[in-house]
Design an enzyme around this catalytic site. Structure first.
Site, PDB file in Angstrom:
ATOM      1  N   GLU A  18      36.442  45.795  33.132  1.00  0.00           N
ATOM      2  CA  GLU A  18      36.025  44.920  34.241  1.00  0.00           C
ATOM      3  C   GLU A  18      34.628  45.267  34.743  1.00  0.00           C
ATOM      4  O   GLU A  18      33.798  44.370  34.957  1.00  0.00           O
ATOM      5  CB  GLU A  18      36.989  45.076  35.427  1.00  0.00           C
ATOM      6  CG  GLU A  18      38.303  44.395  35.238  1.00  0.00           C
ATOM      7  CD  GLU A  18      39.168  44.446  36.499  1.00  0.00           C
ATOM      8  OE1 GLU A  18      39.918  43.488  36.695  1.00  0.00           O
ATOM      9  OE2 GLU A  18      39.098  45.425  37.263  1.00  0.00           O
TER      10      GLU A  18
ATOM     11  N   HIS B 154      42.790  36.029  48.117  1.00  0.00           N
ATOM     12  CA  HIS B 154      42.948  34.835  48.968  1.00  0.00           C
ATOM     13  C   HIS B 154      42.508  33.642  48.136  1.00  0.00           C
ATOM     14  O   HIS B 154      41.461  33.686  47.485  1.00  0.00           O
ATOM     15  CB  HIS B 154      42.081  34.958  50.227  1.00  0.00           C
ATOM     16  CG  HIS B 154      42.000  33.687  51.019  1.00  0.00           C
ATOM     17  ND1 HIS B 154      42.985  33.306  51.909  1.00  0.00           N
ATOM     18  CD2 HIS B 154      41.079  32.695  51.033  1.00  0.00           C
ATOM     19  CE1 HIS B 154      42.652  32.139  52.443  1.00  0.00           C
ATOM     20  NE2 HIS B 154      41.506  31.746  51.924  1.00  0.00           N
TER      21      HIS B 154
ATOM     22  N   GLY C  51      37.554  48.104  45.813  1.00  0.00           N
ATOM     23  CA  GLY C  51      36.148  47.730  45.677  1.00  0.00           C
ATOM     24  C   GLY C  51      35.431  48.414  44.531  1.00  0.00           C
ATOM     25  O   GLY C  51      34.207  48.524  44.547  1.00  0.00           O
TER      26      GLY C  51
ATOM     27  N   ASN D  39      35.223  34.311  39.841  1.00  0.00           N
ATOM     28  CA  ASN D  39      36.377  35.183  40.086  1.00  0.00           C
ATOM     29  C   ASN D  39      36.571  36.121  38.898  1.00  0.00           C
ATOM     30  O   ASN D  39      36.404  35.725  37.746  1.00  0.00           O
ATOM     31  CB  ASN D  39      37.634  34.320  40.264  1.00  0.00           C
ATOM     32  CG  ASN D  39      38.864  35.149  40.577  1.00  0.00           C
ATOM     33  OD1 ASN D  39      38.848  36.004  41.458  1.00  0.00           O
ATOM     34  ND2 ASN D  39      39.952  34.903  39.841  1.00  0.00           N
TER      35      ASN D  39
ATOM     36  N   HIS E  41      39.379  38.422  36.953  1.00  0.00           N
ATOM     37  CA  HIS E  41      40.832  38.531  36.846  1.00  0.00           C
ATOM     38  C   HIS E  41      41.200  39.445  35.676  1.00  0.00           C
ATOM     39  O   HIS E  41      40.651  39.300  34.582  1.00  0.00           O
ATOM     40  CB  HIS E  41      41.455  37.147  36.650  1.00  0.00           C
ATOM     41  CG  HIS E  41      42.960  37.195  36.658  1.00  0.00           C
ATOM     42  ND1 HIS E  41      43.668  37.651  37.756  1.00  0.00           N
ATOM     43  CD2 HIS E  41      43.877  36.881  35.710  1.00  0.00           C
ATOM     44  CE1 HIS E  41      44.959  37.608  37.471  1.00  0.00           C
ATOM     45  NE2 HIS E  41      45.113  37.151  36.241  1.00  0.00           N
TER      46      HIS E  41
ATOM     47  N   ASN F  62      34.976  47.246  41.681  1.00  0.00           N
ATOM     48  CA  ASN F  62      34.117  46.227  41.048  1.00  0.00           C
ATOM     49  C   ASN F  62      32.908  45.890  41.914  1.00  0.00           C
ATOM     50  O   ASN F  62      31.818  45.642  41.389  1.00  0.00           O
ATOM     51  CB  ASN F  62      34.934  44.991  40.709  1.00  0.00           C
ATOM     52  CG  ASN F  62      35.806  45.235  39.493  1.00  0.00           C
ATOM     53  OD1 ASN F  62      35.319  45.246  38.371  1.00  0.00           O
ATOM     54  ND2 ASN F  62      37.095  45.489  39.716  1.00  0.00           N
TER      55      ASN F  62
HETATM   56  C1  GAR Z   1      40.711  44.084  39.850  1.00  0.00           C
HETATM   57  O1  GAR Z   1      41.520  44.554  38.801  1.00  0.00           O
HETATM   58  C2  GAR Z   1      40.587  42.567  39.801  1.00  0.00           C
HETATM   59  O2  GAR Z   1      40.474  42.065  38.499  1.00  0.00           O
HETATM   60  C3  GAR Z   1      41.888  42.155  40.466  1.00  0.00           C
HETATM   61  O3  GAR Z   1      41.956  43.025  41.565  1.00  0.00           O
HETATM   62  C4  GAR Z   1      41.431  44.306  41.189  1.00  0.00           C
HETATM   63  C5  GAR Z   1      40.480  44.793  42.256  1.00  0.00           C
HETATM   64  O4  GAR Z   1      40.042  46.087  41.995  1.00  0.00           O
HETATM   65  N1  GAR Z   1      41.867  40.770  40.815  1.00  0.00           N
HETATM   66  C6  GAR Z   1      42.949  39.979  40.709  1.00  0.00           C
HETATM   67  O5  GAR Z   1      44.035  40.385  40.359  1.00  0.00           O
HETATM   68  C7  GAR Z   1      42.711  38.530  41.056  1.00  0.00           C
HETATM   69  N2  GAR Z   1      43.873  37.763  40.793  1.00  0.00           N
HETATM   70  P1  GAR Z   1      38.829  46.718  42.808  1.00  0.00           P
HETATM   71  O6  GAR Z   1      39.137  46.494  44.301  1.00  0.00           O
HETATM   72  O7  GAR Z   1      38.818  48.160  42.487  1.00  0.00           O
HETATM   73  O8  GAR Z   1      37.553  46.020  42.417  1.00  0.00           O
END
Ligand code: GAR
Length: 203
Positions: A189, A101, A13, A117, A119, A15
């Site tokens: 990000e 998901h 979490g 989303n 990524h 982000n």
């Molecule tokens: C992030 O790097 C996000 O871009 C990725 O999961 C991570 C979550 O980090 N998402 C994907 O790979 C989607 N396909 P966080 O829980 O620290 O925010």
């Protein structure tokens, strides 16, 4: 008026935290009104609680049990139930921030143009749950010199694919490690996601 954000997360979490901080510091004219996690261990749930934001744990598991051998039906029933619950808080935007998901039309049709989303790769590169690992492997194997981060709309079931709202390249330096690359990607990000949400809300 402040925009109402619902944030969906499956992991640490960080982000979600970037969004919560931007809202608190008024860099984003928005409030996170609801957080959903689909993994019990997701630290995102704690972050929401600490920020005083309602959070719900909604795993797919019970729906798989209800429709054994029919994952499609399980997913669609789960998606429809989650869409109803999220619809009740009347969001302006639903943000998938590390949400592992894939939504079907049973969710997405309820929120047209309203699901974004994040990524950790450039558009078209390394879809799926292991984009940073995949970029690192390509760096080691073929000398790939960059990866990136993107924020895109989610119009359908395409994996990490949809109209791009923002993208930023992240260089892979010769002295990077897998760990340092991940740290660089996350730092990008945290800024790009907040910026993309702000720009999209002001469109
Ligand atoms: C992030 O790097 C996000 O871009 C990725 O999961 C991570 C979550 O980090 N998402 C994907 O790979 C989607 N396909 P966080 O829980 O620290 O925010």
């Amino acid at each position: 008026m402040k925009a109402r954000l619902v944030v969906l997360a499956s992991g640490s979490g960080s982000n979600l935290q970037a969004i919560l901080d931007a809202c608190a510091e008024e860099r984003l004219e928005a409030d996170v009104v609801f957080v959903v996690v689909n993994r019990r261990s997701a630290r995102a749930a704690q972050r929401a609680q600490e920020a005083g934001v309602p959070v719900a744990y909604r795993p797919l598991g019970p729906f798989r049990d209800e429709f054994p051998g029919d994952i499609r039906r399980a997913r669609e029933t789960y998606d429809a139930a989650l869409a109803r619950e999220i619809g009740e808080v009347q969001p302006d935007l639903v943000v998938q921030a590390g949400w592992m998901h894939l939504f079907s039309a049973a969710f997405l049709d309820r929120f047209p143009g309203m699901v974004v989303n994040l990524h950790p790769a450039m558009p078209g590169a390394f879809p799926g749950a292991h984009a940073i690992d995949d970029a690192w492997a390509a760096h080691q194997r073929d000398g790939l010199d960059h990866t990136g981060v993107m924020v895109h709309l989610v119009p359908d079931e395409g994996v990490d694919n949809g109209p791009v709202l923002a993208a930023q390249r992240v260089d892979i330096a010769h002295d990077d490690s897998r760990r340092s690359l991940e740290a660089k990607v996350h730092a990008v990000e945290h800024e790009l996601l907040v910026r993309a949400i702000g720009d999209y809300l002001q469109r």
